[in-house]
Design a protein around this motif. Structure first.
Motif, PDB file in Angstrom:
ATOM      1  N   ILE A  60      17.809  28.307  42.430  1.00 52.09           N
ATOM      2  CA  ILE A  60      17.999  29.186  43.725  1.00 52.09           C
ATOM      3  C   ILE A  60      17.726  30.691  43.194  1.00 52.09           C
ATOM      4  CG2 ILE A  60      19.716  29.884  45.365  1.00 52.09           C
ATOM      5  CD1 ILE A  60      21.397  27.690  44.658  1.00 52.09           C
ATOM      6  N   HIS A  61      17.079  31.286  44.240  1.00 51.90           N
ATOM      7  CA  HIS A  61      16.616  32.492  43.785  1.00 51.90           C
ATOM      8  C   HIS A  61      16.838  33.489  45.349  1.00 51.90           C
ATOM      9  CE1 HIS A  61      14.872  30.489  40.561  1.00 51.90           C
ATOM     10  NE2 HIS A  61      14.725  31.672  39.618  1.00 51.90           N
ATOM     11  N   SER A  62      17.022  34.940  44.798  1.00 51.86           N
ATOM     12  CA  SER A  62      17.449  35.623  46.088  1.00 51.86           C
ATOM     13  C   SER A  62      16.056  36.217  46.951  1.00 51.86           C
ATOM     14  CB  SER A  62      18.208  36.898  45.459  1.00 51.86           C
ATOM     15  OG  SER A  62      17.305  37.551  44.644  1.00 51.86           O
ATOM     16  N   GLY A  63      14.849  36.063  46.238  1.00 57.25           N
ATOM     17  CA  GLY A  63      13.590  36.783  47.063  1.00 57.25           C
ATOM     18  C   GLY A  63      12.501  36.394  46.291  1.00 57.25           C
ATOM     19  N   ILE A  64      11.303  36.730  46.793  1.00 57.78           N
ATOM     20  CA  ILE A  64      10.039  36.416  46.142  1.00 57.78           C
ATOM     21  C   ILE A  64       9.950  37.311  44.779  1.00 57.78           C
ATOM     22  CG2 ILE A  64       8.804  38.307  47.478  1.00 57.78           C
ATOM     23  CD1 ILE A  64       7.474  34.616  46.531  1.00 57.78           C
ATOM     24  N   THR A  65      10.423  38.321  44.789  1.00 60.03           N
ATOM     25  CA  THR A  65      10.339  39.038  43.407  1.00 60.03           C
ATOM     26  C   THR A  65      11.117  38.641  42.271  1.00 60.03           C
ATOM     27  OG1 THR A  65       9.934  41.149  44.876  1.00 60.03           O
ATOM     28  CG2 THR A  65      10.786  41.594  42.346  1.00 60.03           C
ATOM     29  N   HIS A  66      12.444  38.134  42.675  1.00 60.44           N
ATOM     30  CA  HIS A  66      13.122  37.398  41.676  1.00 60.44           C
ATOM     31  C   HIS A  66      12.778  36.036  41.202  1.00 60.44           C
ATOM     32  CE1 HIS A  66      17.298  35.481  40.829  1.00 60.44           C
ATOM     33  NE2 HIS A  66      16.804  35.980  39.901  1.00 60.44           N
ATOM     34  N   LEU A  67      12.210  35.458  41.913  1.00 62.15           N
ATOM     35  CA  LEU A  67      11.513  34.086  41.860  1.00 62.15           C
ATOM     36  C   LEU A  67      10.117  34.402  40.771  1.00 62.15           C
ATOM     37  CD1 LEU A  67      11.442  30.968  42.088  1.00 62.15           C
ATOM     38  CD2 LEU A  67       9.880  31.416  44.149  1.00 62.15           C
ATOM     39  N   TYR A  68       9.378  35.461  41.444  1.00 59.50           N
ATOM     40  CA  TYR A  68       7.903  35.537  40.614  1.00 59.50           C
ATOM     41  C   TYR A  68       8.316  35.919  39.011  1.00 59.50           C
ATOM     42  CZ  TYR A  68       3.876  38.172  39.077  1.00 59.50           C
ATOM     43  OH  TYR A  68       2.961  38.620  38.163  1.00 59.50           O
ATOM     44  N   HIS A  69       9.560  36.775  38.973  1.00 59.86           N
ATOM     45  CA  HIS A  69       9.787  37.412  37.427  1.00 59.86           C
ATOM     46  C   HIS A  69      10.380  36.136  36.771  1.00 59.86           C
ATOM     47  CE1 HIS A  69      10.220  41.873  38.930  1.00 59.86           C
ATOM     48  NE2 HIS A  69       8.938  41.484  38.843  1.00 59.86           N
ATOM     49  N   ASN A  70      10.817  35.229  37.090  1.00 57.38           N
ATOM     50  CA  ASN A  70      11.301  34.135  36.406  1.00 57.38           C
ATOM     51  C   ASN A  70      10.305  32.913  36.143  1.00 57.38           C
ATOM     52  OD1 ASN A  70      13.741  35.333  36.152  1.00 57.38           O
ATOM     53  ND2 ASN A  70      14.784  34.144  37.474  1.00 57.38           N
ATOM     54  N   THR A  71       9.110  32.881  37.129  1.00 57.31           N
ATOM     55  CA  THR A  71       8.341  31.834  36.919  1.00 57.31           C
ATOM     56  C   THR A  71       7.241  31.956  35.746  1.00 57.31           C
ATOM     57  OG1 THR A  71       7.956  31.786  39.235  1.00 57.31           O
ATOM     58  CG2 THR A  71       6.214  30.896  38.311  1.00 57.31           C
ATOM     59  N   ILE A  72       6.765  32.917  35.517  1.00 55.65           N
ATOM     60  CA  ILE A  72       6.016  33.007  34.279  1.00 55.65           C
ATOM     61  C   ILE A  72       6.702  32.801  32.905  1.00 55.65           C
ATOM     62  CG2 ILE A  72       4.395  34.393  32.712  1.00 55.65           C
ATOM     63  CD1 ILE A  72       3.443  35.691  35.598  1.00 55.65           C
ATOM     64  N   PRO A  73       7.823  33.548  32.518  1.00 58.60           N
ATOM     65  CA  PRO A  73       8.261  33.265  31.388  1.00 58.60           C
ATOM     66  C   PRO A  73       9.052  31.808  31.308  1.00 58.60           C
ATOM     67  CG  PRO A  73       9.683  34.849  32.790  1.00 58.60           C
ATOM     68  CD  PRO A  73       8.265  34.690  33.334  1.00 58.60           C
ATOM     69  N   LEU A  74       9.367  31.373  32.367  1.00 62.21           N
ATOM     70  CA  LEU A  74       9.898  29.988  32.441  1.00 62.21           C
ATOM     71  C   LEU A  74       9.015  29.046  32.065  1.00 62.21           C
ATOM     72  CD1 LEU A  74      12.563  28.343  33.202  1.00 62.21           C
ATOM     73  CD2 LEU A  74      11.685  27.996  35.358  1.00 62.21           C
ATOM     74  N   PHE A  75       7.776  29.196  32.623  1.00 62.80           N
ATOM     75  CA  PHE A  75       6.754  28.284  32.340  1.00 62.80           C
ATOM     76  C   PHE A  75       6.261  28.553  30.900  1.00 62.80           C
ATOM     77  CE2 PHE A  75       2.237  27.154  31.815  1.00 62.80           C
ATOM     78  CZ  PHE A  75       2.233  26.236  32.254  1.00 62.80           C
ATOM     79  N   VAL A  76       5.890  29.519  30.288  1.00 60.94           N
ATOM     80  CA  VAL A  76       5.621  29.691  29.078  1.00 60.94           C
ATOM     81  C   VAL A  76       6.639  29.350  28.041  1.00 60.94           C
ATOM     82  CG1 VAL A  76       5.011  31.489  27.209  1.00 60.94           C
ATOM     83  CG2 VAL A  76       3.941  31.772  29.600  1.00 60.94           C
ATOM     84  N   LEU A  77       7.845  29.674  28.139  1.00 62.05           N
ATOM     85  CA  LEU A  77       8.820  29.399  27.191  1.00 62.05           C
ATOM     86  C   LEU A  77       9.394  27.646  27.355  1.00 62.05           C
ATOM     87  CD1 LEU A  77      11.416  32.040  27.897  1.00 62.05           C
ATOM     88  CD2 LEU A  77       9.843  32.085  25.747  1.00 62.05           C
ATOM     89  N   THR A  78       9.144  27.299  28.309  1.00 59.85           N
ATOM     90  CA  THR A  78       9.400  25.490  28.413  1.00 59.85           C
ATOM     91  C   THR A  78       8.461  24.892  27.814  1.00 59.85           C
ATOM     92  OG1 THR A  78      10.584  25.978  30.379  1.00 59.85           O
ATOM     93  CG2 THR A  78       9.697  23.586  29.957  1.00 59.85           C
ATOM     94  N   ALA A  79       6.996  25.358  28.076  1.00 56.97           N
ATOM     95  CA  ALA A  79       5.934  24.822  27.298  1.00 56.97           C
ATOM     96  C   ALA A  79       6.000  24.841  25.730  1.00 56.97           C
ATOM     97  CB  ALA A  79       4.616  25.267  27.855  1.00 56.97           C
ATOM     98  N   ALA A  80       6.464  26.123  25.232  1.00 58.81           N
ATOM     99  CA  ALA A  80       6.537  26.315  23.752  1.00 58.81           C
ATOM    100  C   ALA A  80       7.537  25.473  23.283  1.00 58.81           C
ATOM    101  CB  ALA A  80       6.757  27.734  23.360  1.00 58.81           C
TER     102      ALA A  80
END
Length: 252
Positions: A60-80
């Protein structure tokens, strides 16, 4: 386990991060499209109803900015995580969400805590500290890369910005650090060269024998006598012996 077997690409390296990112974006789209607000399904500390957020808050995220800021690091770190630690990746992912959520529920302020940032801090903390502990050159390189990309996140474990769940960040950091010490199985064994073995004797090293006591390179040549002997042996004349036998022919 051998390093070349441990660090092997699989479909999970891409599919799991993509699925996770799509899921959090799908939840946000559902809220916007149908007018729902899932904020009350986040973590609300010290309240029984707030425990449901331990499971749901990461999505759950509060807005598009909050969601965007979490998307890239979540993808990169999970892949690693799934590439370098595939044998323990699911445990880190699932337990990271639950335990960081429980710790946030225990120490957090009386407000709704939402977002995947707690899990992101789990991954950052685990990948950094585990690489240092494992002492494998690839994992250490990953640790340095993680701290280079996301090292500035350390400031957000402190209450320096209003509206940010620093308790969730701190909880993720602590859980990731604990995981780095707990999960020890199936780690690649660092390669040891022969000069790192306990039986290595420096005086017997054929390469080091090429250097004198001042560190100067000395080319080792065969002894002169041996060279002369080899040359003389190569140039010795070939002797041929003939044996003459008289014929007993009676016709003469």
């Amino acid at each position: 386990m051998k390093s070349q077997e441990e660090f092997k690409f699989s479909n999970q390296v891409i599919l799991v991060p993509v699925a996770f990112v799509l899921l959090i974006w799908l939840v946000f789209w559902f809220e916007i499209r149908f007018g729902f607000d899932f904020t009350n399904y986040g973590i609300f500390p010290q309240k029984l109803f707030g425990l449901r957020g331990v499971v749901f808050s990461a999505f759950i995220h509060s807005g598009i900015t909050h969601l965007y800021h979490n998307t890239i690091p979540l993808f990169v770190l999970t892949a690693a995580l799934f590439y370098f630690y595939r044998d323990m990746a699911w445990k880190i992912l699932i337990l990271g969400i639950l335990l960081s959520g429980l710790l946030t529920w225990s120490i957090g302020r009386p407000a709704y805590h939402i977002g995947a940032s707690g899990l992101i801090y789990v991954l950052v903390s685990f990948l950094f500290f585990k690489g240092i502990i494992a002492k494998h050159f690839r994992l250490i390189a990953l640790s340095l890369l993680v701290i280079f990309l996301y090292g500035s996140m350390i400031w957000y474990v402190l209450p320096i910005k209003d509206g940010v769940s620093w308790e969730g960040h701190l909880s993720g950091l602590i859980v990731g650090l604990v995981f780095a010490f707990i999960f020890k199985k199936h780690l690649p064994i660092p390669k040891k060269y022969y000069w790192e073995q306990p039986s290595y004797i420096e005086e017997d090293d054929p390469f080091l024998k090429h250097f004198d006591e001042h560190g100067n390179f000395v080319e080792s040549l065969p002894e002169i006598e041996d060279v002369k002997a080899d040359v003389e042996e190569e140039h010795q004349p070939i002797s041929i012996n003939y044996i003459f036998k008289k014929s007993d022919d009676s016709s003469n």
